[in-house]
Design an enzyme around this catalytic site. Structure first.
Site, short mmCIF file in Angstrom:
data_model
loop_
_atom_site.label_atom_id
_atom_site.label_comp_id
_atom_site.label_asym_id
_atom_site.label_seq_id
_atom_site.Cartn_x
_atom_site.Cartn_y
_atom_site.Cartn_z
N ASN A 160 0.65 -6.00 10.80
CA ASN A 160 1.06 -4.60 10.87
C ASN A 160 2.02 -4.23 9.73
O ASN A 160 2.86 -3.37 9.88
CB ASN A 160 1.71 -4.29 12.22
CG ASN A 160 0.92 -4.90 13.37
OD1 ASN A 160 -0.30 -4.91 13.34
ND2 ASN A 160 1.61 -5.42 14.36
N HIS A 161 1.88 -4.93 8.62
CA HIS A 161 2.63 -4.61 7.41
C HIS A 161 1.62 -3.98 6.45
O HIS A 161 0.97 -4.67 5.67
CB HIS A 161 3.23 -5.87 6.79
CG HIS A 161 4.13 -6.64 7.72
ND1 HIS A 161 4.43 -7.96 7.54
CD2 HIS A 161 4.79 -6.25 8.83
CE1 HIS A 161 5.25 -8.35 8.51
NE2 HIS A 161 5.49 -7.33 9.32
N ILE A 162 1.48 -2.68 6.54
CA ILE A 162 0.38 -1.98 5.86
C ILE A 162 0.88 -1.53 4.49
O ILE A 162 1.70 -0.62 4.38
CB ILE A 162 -0.08 -0.77 6.69
CG1 ILE A 162 -0.36 -1.21 8.13
CG2 ILE A 162 -1.30 -0.13 6.04
CD1 ILE A 162 -0.38 -0.06 9.12
#
Lengths: 533, 186
Positions: free
Chosen positions: A469-471
């Site tokens: 979830n590190h976009i």
């Protein structure tokens, strides 16, 4: 105002990036409107939602997706992200006031100086248009704003500091201290993780007392969440409109942004005008919105002359391992994560395979352990005995691998799938290259070595690549308008008054959580905008 | 029943009564120490004559649950909720309770910890029902996706065996930095 809202600065998104920019500009006397797609949910309600959730290991369940502002859900899956690539990108993010840092490990790492010059140093990826030193003061400012506790200067984290952390580090749990003792000197360097979590009362929030629920919700706000600055911005005079789903950016023929348009949950539309516009809606919704905003003058969307909007999608593909140690270590006492293995974050190998960070979980294992044992049919005293034994000895380690920016990894608005308001859903093309796979094979070996150091049994590797979830990368920063979306000031190359505050601008993913970098870039941007008011 | 919000071990019991838990200890000494550690009378962890009420009502379910969980006391309100939910989810559940009690009675020598294995070969359905009952008491969950009901969290039995060492996530069990201390029994 109600019918024709207008402000000096219009910000789309109320997460850590939007909140920080809004707060700084409101303090500077600017009129500020924040448009947040999702609802406002109070902390107590999120805690209740968690306790009543049937899928407690899915951190999104306490934050229900709204039909008018959906976000990805997996328990059960709602199909919001449409997977079109080689590898599924089952990322999570949240749409509500405060954004996705409602649930996070609070890991507040700085990048390394080498992370800013990957191309120059190792011949792969891209360089940033400025060096680490240019961001260092803003890293510190972000650490002060978020409230970061970290080790003293005797422990070298690889990112030079001008000042000590605002708070002393939280003392390690027994398990984390023992993990450090066993690994250090055996080919691993374990350090206390800098975290946006209070080791003393700070910014009117309490000291962490080990509720061990950082993900999905800290019940006492000892951990920083983006909602802190969304609310500070409001107190400073910013107007925050929740349930306002921006679906169009309006550019005039000279390329200046004149307005953004939003829909309320019933579909009613409002046009919001302003002088300066900031998009802070994460690395998926931000490029989606830009690509949706086509016009005669900008047929490929706003800010997209380079055709790079939505491309270069990066995350930190993660693998994991769990095993039973031969001694009772009792994970689960204190916050959910306290230490990391950092000696693979940099080195000459980066010309060949990905850098990485490994981190030990300090999450309470009771539920996972009990669930597995009940699945095996245990009952009675033996069940209780094994829950206790396994809860004491189960170690879980996960990793982040550095992803390189590759144009074919991208997000586009779907041509045929739309949400309840008729807004296109994100369509994702994602793949994992050999740079990551080669590193992950090495990580697998490192996991085996660590398990050995603890006499590990029942060693279970999870070699699938999980998104974290590190976009990043989808609105990439660079000096050349032909191959990047924003310049070194996070201003879009194509639109003088349109700025981006999101990890989408990051030209390199490095191997650490990106939130502190988002915050540092947001504060740097806010300082720039103050001069442009 | 332990309350997560007041379960600080140093308030609940003096240190001298806290039990050691020996990881590698087999059988009796460890089992007794462990039974004591989670507040059970010694007898509860051993085989004992089982005389359940006839039929499949709530009392019969409670007696069955005590046998399966190895506990002499279970929360009555939670027992009622679990019984209601399982009976609603499966029309054969009430008769399964009666059948399981009858089976346990005729297998009085079978301690609770081997019930599922012993049943699996004889009656797969009843073995599965045991799993549903255990899941309800330990995890607080009844039913399958997408309609899983949460009947318990704080009072789910999974937390009992570790309540002197680990918190129930989202609750604060002790003062800040308590986690630095080496857990008792390590």
């Amino acid at each position: 105002m109600a019918n024709n809202p207008s402000a000096d600065v219009v910000i789309v998104g109320s997460g850590v990036a939007g909140g920080l920019v809004a707060h700084q500009l409101a303090l500077a006397g600017a009129s500020v409107i924040i448009l947040e797609a999702g609802p406002r949910i109070p902390r107590w309600q999120i805690v209740e939602n968690f306790r009543n959730s049937p899928a407690k290991n899915d951190f999104a369940t306490p934050y229900p997706s709204m039909p008018y502002a959906p976000h990805p859900e997996y328990a059960p899956e709602n199909g919001y992200l449409i997977q079109k690539g080689d590898y599924p990108y089952n990322s999570q993010y949240l749409r509500l006031v405060g954004g996705t840092t409602w649930h996070w490990a609070a890991a507040a790492w700085r990048l390394l100086p080498s992370d800013f010059k990957l191309k120059t140093a190792y011949g792969v990826g891209r360089d940033w248009p400025f060096p680490y030193e240019a961001l260092e003061p803003w890293y510190y400012a972000a650490e002060v704003e978020l409230g970061v506790s970290g080790p003293d200067t005797a422990i070298d984290l690889g990112s030079p500091r001008s000042k000590p952390y605002p708070m002393q580090q939280l003392p390690l749990s027994y398990m984390d201290a023992r993990f450090s003792e066993v690994l250090n000197g055996n080919g691993f360097t374990v350090v206390p993780e800098p975290v946006a979590r209070n080791s003393r009362p700070y910014d009117e929030r309490p000291t962490c007392c080990g509720n061990n629920n950082c993900m999905p919700i800290c019940p006492i706000a000892a951990m920083y969440n983006g909602v802190v600055h969304a609310e500070k911005a409001e107190k400073a005079g910013a107007k925050l409109i929740a349930q306002a789903v921006v679906y169009r950016i309006e550019a005039d023929d000279k390329g200046l942004i004149s307005a953004v348009h939003y829909k309320d949950p019933s579909g009613g539309t409002t046009r919001v005008t302003g002088k300066l516009f900031v998009l802070a809606a994460n690395g998926i919704e931000t490029p989606k919105l830009m690509l949706m905003s086509t016009s005669g003058k900008f047929p490929h969307g706003v800010g997209n002359r380079s055709d790079q909007v939505g491309r270069n999608l990066m995350d930190h593909p993660g693998t994991g391992v769990s095993f039973l140690a031969n001694e009772a270590l009792w994970p689960g006492r204190g916050p959910m994560e306290m230490t990391s293995v950092v000696n693979f974050r940099d080195g000459a190998f980066r010309s060949d395979y990905a850098s990485k960070k490994l981190h030990l979980s300090n999450g309470v294992p009771t539920m996972a352990v009990a669930s597995a044992l009940i699945g095996k049919g245990l009952t009675g005293a033996e069940l209780d005995r094994q829950i206790r034994d396994r809860a004491a000895r189960t170690l879980t380690i996960n990793s982040f691998h550095e992803h390189l920016p590759e144009p074919q990894n991208r997000i586009v608005p779907s041509a045929d799938r739309k949400d309840a308001l008729g807004i296109p859903q994100p369509e994702i093309y994602y793949s994992i290259n050999d740079y990551v796979k080669k590193s992950a094979a090495n990580t697998h070996e490192l996991y085996a070595q660590i398990a050995d150091l603890f006499g590990g049994t029942e060693v279970a590797f999870d070699d699938r690549f999980a998104p974290n979830n590190h976009i990043m990368g989808t609105t990439i920063m660079g000096g050349d308008p032909n191959d990047s979306v924003v310049d070194a000031d996070c201003r879009t190359h194509d639109h003088q008054n349109l700025f981006l505050a999101t990890s989408g601008v990051m030209p390199s993913a490095a191997s650490v959580n990106c939130t502190l970098t988002i915050a540092a870039l947001a504060l740097r941007l806010a300082a720039k905008l103050k001069r442009e008011l | 029943m332990t309350d997560a919000r007041t379960s600080r071990p140093h308030e609940v019991q003096p240190a001298s009564t806290r039990r050691q838990f020996l990881l590698s200890t087999g059988a009796s000494a460890g089992a007794l120490a462990f039974a004591a550690a989670i507040g059970l009378p010694f007898a509860a962890s051993q085989a004992f004559a089982f005389t359940p009420p006839a039929g499949g009502g709530l009392d019969a379910f409670t007696a069955l649950s005590q046998q399966l969980t190895g506990r002499t006391h279970l929360d009555a309100a939670l027992a009622s909720r679990i019984y209601g939910a399982l009976a609603k989810a499966d029309s054969a559940f009430v008769s399964d309770v009666a059948a399981l009690n009858a089976w346990l009675k005729t297998h009085a020598g079978v301690p609770s910890d081997t019930v599922t294995a012993a049943l699996a070969s004889e009656d797969a359905r009843l073995s599965k029902t045991v799993g549903h009952i255990m899941r309800a008491w330990y995890l607080g969950l009844v039913g399958e996706e997408p309609t899983v009901q949460v009947l318990a969290y704080e009072h789910a039995l999974m937390f009992d065996p570790v309540s002197d060492v680990l918190t129930i996530p989202s609750y604060c069990r002790d003062v800040p930095f308590y986690w630095v201390q080496k857990p008792v029994g390590v």
